[in-house]
Design a protein around this motif. Structure first.
Motif, PDB file in Angstrom:
ATOM      1  N   GLU A  91       0.837  -1.193   0.000  1.00  0.00           N
ATOM      2  CA  GLU A  91       0.000   0.000   0.000  1.00  0.00           C
ATOM      3  C   GLU A  91       0.874   1.245   0.000  1.00  0.00           C
ATOM      4  OE1 GLU A  91      -2.752  -0.047   3.240  1.00  0.00           O
ATOM      5  OE2 GLU A  91      -3.985  -1.634   2.348  1.00  0.00           O
ATOM      6  N   LEU A  92       0.454   2.245  -0.787  1.00  0.00           N
ATOM      7  CA  LEU A  92       1.164   3.508  -0.877  1.00  0.00           C
ATOM      8  C   LEU A  92       0.404   4.594  -0.131  1.00  0.00           C
ATOM      9  CD1 LEU A  92       3.216   5.539  -2.145  1.00  0.00           C
ATOM     10  CD2 LEU A  92       1.686   5.636  -4.141  1.00  0.00           C
ATOM     11  N   TYR A  93       1.137   5.399   0.622  1.00  0.00           N
ATOM     12  CA  TYR A  93       0.564   6.540   1.324  1.00  0.00           C
ATOM     13  C   TYR A  93       1.200   7.816   0.768  1.00  0.00           C
ATOM     14  CZ  TYR A  93      -0.999   3.101   4.793  1.00  0.00           C
ATOM     15  OH  TYR A  93      -1.582   2.025   5.420  1.00  0.00           O
ATOM     16  N   THR A  94       0.405   8.624   0.052  1.00  0.00           N
ATOM     17  CA  THR A  94       0.911   9.892  -0.459  1.00  0.00           C
ATOM     18  C   THR A  94       0.456  11.058   0.417  1.00  0.00           C
ATOM     19  OG1 THR A  94      -1.017  10.251  -1.885  1.00  0.00           O
ATOM     20  CG2 THR A  94       0.868   9.049  -2.839  1.00  0.00           C
ATOM     21  N   GLY A  95      -0.641  10.858   1.141  1.00  0.00           N
ATOM     22  CA  GLY A  95      -1.176  11.940   1.966  1.00  0.00           C
ATOM     23  C   GLY A  95      -1.873  13.015   1.156  1.00  0.00           C
ATOM     24  N   THR A  96      -1.973  12.798  -0.161  1.00  0.00           N
ATOM     25  CA  THR A  96      -2.608  13.767  -1.056  1.00  0.00           C
ATOM     26  C   THR A  96      -3.500  13.014  -2.032  1.00  0.00           C
ATOM     27  OG1 THR A  96      -0.887  13.651  -2.772  1.00  0.00           O
ATOM     28  CG2 THR A  96      -0.497  15.156  -0.927  1.00  0.00           C
ATOM     29  N   ASP A  97      -3.953  13.715  -3.050  1.00  0.00           N
ATOM     30  CA  ASP A  97      -4.748  13.053  -4.096  1.00  0.00           C
ATOM     31  C   ASP A  97      -3.868  12.423  -5.168  1.00  0.00           C
ATOM     32  OD1 ASP A  97      -7.190  13.709  -2.945  1.00  0.00           O
ATOM     33  OD2 ASP A  97      -7.290  15.659  -3.953  1.00  0.00           O
ATOM     34  N   SER A  98      -2.570  12.620  -5.072  1.00  0.00           N
ATOM     35  CA  SER A  98      -1.660  11.985  -6.030  1.00  0.00           C
ATOM     36  C   SER A  98      -1.676  10.477  -5.822  1.00  0.00           C
ATOM     37  CB  SER A  98      -0.236  12.530  -5.850  1.00  0.00           C
ATOM     38  OG  SER A  98      -0.197  13.929  -6.052  1.00  0.00           O
ATOM     39  N   TYR A  99      -1.574   9.732  -6.902  1.00  0.00           N
ATOM     40  CA  TYR A  99      -1.679   8.274  -6.803  1.00  0.00           C
ATOM     41  C   TYR A  99      -0.472   7.602  -7.463  1.00  0.00           C
ATOM     42  CZ  TYR A  99      -3.426   8.738 -11.612  1.00  0.00           C
ATOM     43  OH  TYR A  99      -3.561   9.050 -12.945  1.00  0.00           O
ATOM     44  N   GLY A 100      -0.248   6.351  -7.097  1.00  0.00           N
ATOM     45  CA  GLY A 100       0.896   5.611  -7.609  1.00  0.00           C
ATOM     46  C   GLY A 100       0.680   5.077  -8.999  1.00  0.00           C
ATOM     47  N   ILE A 101       1.722   5.184  -9.823  1.00  0.00           N
ATOM     48  CA  ILE A 101       1.687   4.630 -11.187  1.00  0.00           C
ATOM     49  C   ILE A 101       2.445   3.315 -11.238  1.00  0.00           C
ATOM     50  CG2 ILE A 101       2.349   5.009 -13.597  1.00  0.00           C
ATOM     51  CD1 ILE A 101       2.274   8.019 -13.004  1.00  0.00           C
ATOM     52  N   GLU A 102       3.666   3.339 -10.685  1.00  0.00           N
ATOM     53  CA  GLU A 102       4.517   2.148 -10.652  1.00  0.00           C
ATOM     54  C   GLU A 102       5.262   2.103  -9.327  1.00  0.00           C
ATOM     55  OE1 GLU A 102       6.167   1.134 -15.070  1.00  0.00           O
ATOM     56  OE2 GLU A 102       6.998   2.937 -14.127  1.00  0.00           O
ATOM     57  N   VAL A 103       5.626   0.889  -8.928  1.00  0.00           N
ATOM     58  CA  VAL A 103       6.475   0.729  -7.753  1.00  0.00           C
ATOM     59  C   VAL A 103       7.671  -0.125  -8.148  1.00  0.00           C
ATOM     60  CG1 VAL A 103       5.184  -1.306  -6.925  1.00  0.00           C
ATOM     61  CG2 VAL A 103       6.603  -0.006  -5.337  1.00  0.00           C
ATOM     62  N   ARG A 104       8.836   0.242  -7.631  1.00  0.00           N
ATOM     63  CA  ARG A 104      10.061  -0.505  -7.914  1.00  0.00           C
ATOM     64  C   ARG A 104      10.531  -1.173  -6.629  1.00  0.00           C
ATOM     65  NH1 ARG A 104      14.700   3.244  -9.596  1.00  0.00           N
ATOM     66  NH2 ARG A 104      15.040   3.344  -7.343  1.00  0.00           N
ATOM     67  N   PHE A 105      10.608  -2.486  -6.670  1.00  0.00           N
ATOM     68  CA  PHE A 105      11.033  -3.258  -5.506  1.00  0.00           C
ATOM     69  C   PHE A 105      12.470  -3.717  -5.684  1.00  0.00           C
ATOM     70  CE2 PHE A 105       6.458  -4.399  -5.995  1.00  0.00           C
ATOM     71  CZ  PHE A 105       5.982  -3.893  -4.795  1.00  0.00           C
ATOM     72  N   ASP A 106      13.312  -3.492  -4.701  1.00  0.00           N
ATOM     73  CA  ASP A 106      14.613  -4.148  -4.602  1.00  0.00           C
ATOM     74  C   ASP A 106      14.505  -5.092  -3.417  1.00  0.00           C
ATOM     75  OD1 ASP A 106      15.686  -2.631  -6.668  1.00  0.00           O
ATOM     76  OD2 ASP A 106      16.396  -1.069  -5.321  1.00  0.00           O
ATOM     77  N   TYR A 107      14.674  -6.381  -3.667  1.00  0.00           N
ATOM     78  CA  TYR A 107      14.497  -7.346  -2.584  1.00  0.00           C
ATOM     79  C   TYR A 107      15.480  -8.504  -2.707  1.00  0.00           C
ATOM     80  CZ  TYR A 107      11.868 -10.191  -6.001  1.00  0.00           C
ATOM     81  OH  TYR A 107      11.487 -10.926  -7.113  1.00  0.00           O
ATOM     82  N   LEU A 108      15.586  -9.264  -1.640  1.00  0.00           N
ATOM     83  CA  LEU A 108      16.388 -10.482  -1.650  1.00  0.00           C
ATOM     84  C   LEU A 108      15.476 -11.667  -1.885  1.00  0.00           C
ATOM     85  CD1 LEU A 108      18.852 -10.114   1.383  1.00  0.00           C
ATOM     86  CD2 LEU A 108      19.327  -9.672  -1.027  1.00  0.00           C
TER      87      LEU A 108
END
Length: 240
Positions: A165-182
């Motif tokens: 889940e993304l929290y922007t605190g505004t009306d802006s919304y997520g387009i893409e998320v980039r994960f770096d993980y093991l």
């Protein structure tokens, strides 16, 4: 030099001084060494979290995935699915070196957001913006803190199941998320009749002795335990 799984097994046998016995079979070793490898990785990751130093020893396990929003174009209604594989730490049939061994630990999360009514008059699509973890026990405090609450240039995220889940605190919304993980490592395998392929640890050479040392300590601890000694006595009495 430990370059094969069989080398790892022989090094282990030397360590427990049982070269001429079948006390620890290849199958038993395979189970033990894979448990120890994951334990070593978790310890190394914990050390990284404490020191914030780059975990070069785990670089081969690092994966980067970019996931698009598959939900609504509305803040709080986006859907970002974590690259999570319920079948972790496995060797793909026919491909023992495998590539997809399941998500293990998150390293970094960054987002591209679509600005909506941005207070700094930003418009369009953002560059990658790194986010911080929204800790459950501080969620409401953070969102009510005017100096720390989410905003377009101070993003937070929270992992729930296989969703992020993304929290922007505004009306802006997520387009893409980039994960770096093991990811989980491929399974080590000393050749057996059931699986004749030799699969050595994919971690760097200098780490393999450390992993085997963990396995040796575990096995010696098991052998030296009163419970194990009592089992030997009971087995001998049963045979006689």
């Amino acid at each position: 030099m430990i370059t094969t799984a069989l080398d790892m097994y022989r090094y282990f046998l030397d360590g427990i001084n049982k070269e001429r016995t079948t006390t620890v079979t290849p199958d038993e070793f395979n189970r033990l060494i894979n448990i120890c490898e994951v334990e070593w990785i978790k310890n190394k990751y914990s050390e990284f979290e404490l020191t914030e130093k780059r975990i070069d020893d785990l670089r081969i396990l690092e994966i980067r995935d970019v996931i698009p929003n598959t939900g609504s174009q509305v803040a709080g209604e986006e859907i970002f699915i974590l690259p999570y594989n319920a079948v972790t730490n496995v060797n793909t049939p026919g491909n023992p070196s495998g590539t997809n061994h399941g998500y293990m630990f998150m390293l970094n999360v960054a987002w591209k957001i679509q600005y909506v009514d941005n207070e700094c008059c930003e418009t369009g699509e953002s560059k990658w913006i790194q986010s911080r973890t929204m800790k459950a026990n501080f969620e409401w405090e953070i969102q009510d803190d005017p100096f720390n609450k989410p905003k377009d240039d101070r993003l937070f995220h929270k992992i729930i199941g296989n969703l992020v889940e993304l929290y922007t605190g505004t009306d802006s919304y997520g387009i893409e998320v980039r994960f770096d993980y093991l990811r989980y490592p491929r399974l080590i395998n000393v050749p057996t009749s059931a699986n004749p392929v030799d699969i050595v640890s994919e971690l760097p050479l200098h780490t393999r002795e450390e992993i085997i040392s963990i396995a040796i300590r575990k096995e010696l601890g098991r052998i030296e335990s009163p419970r194990y000694q009592q089992q030997i006595i009971e087995n001998a009495q049963t045979i006689t």
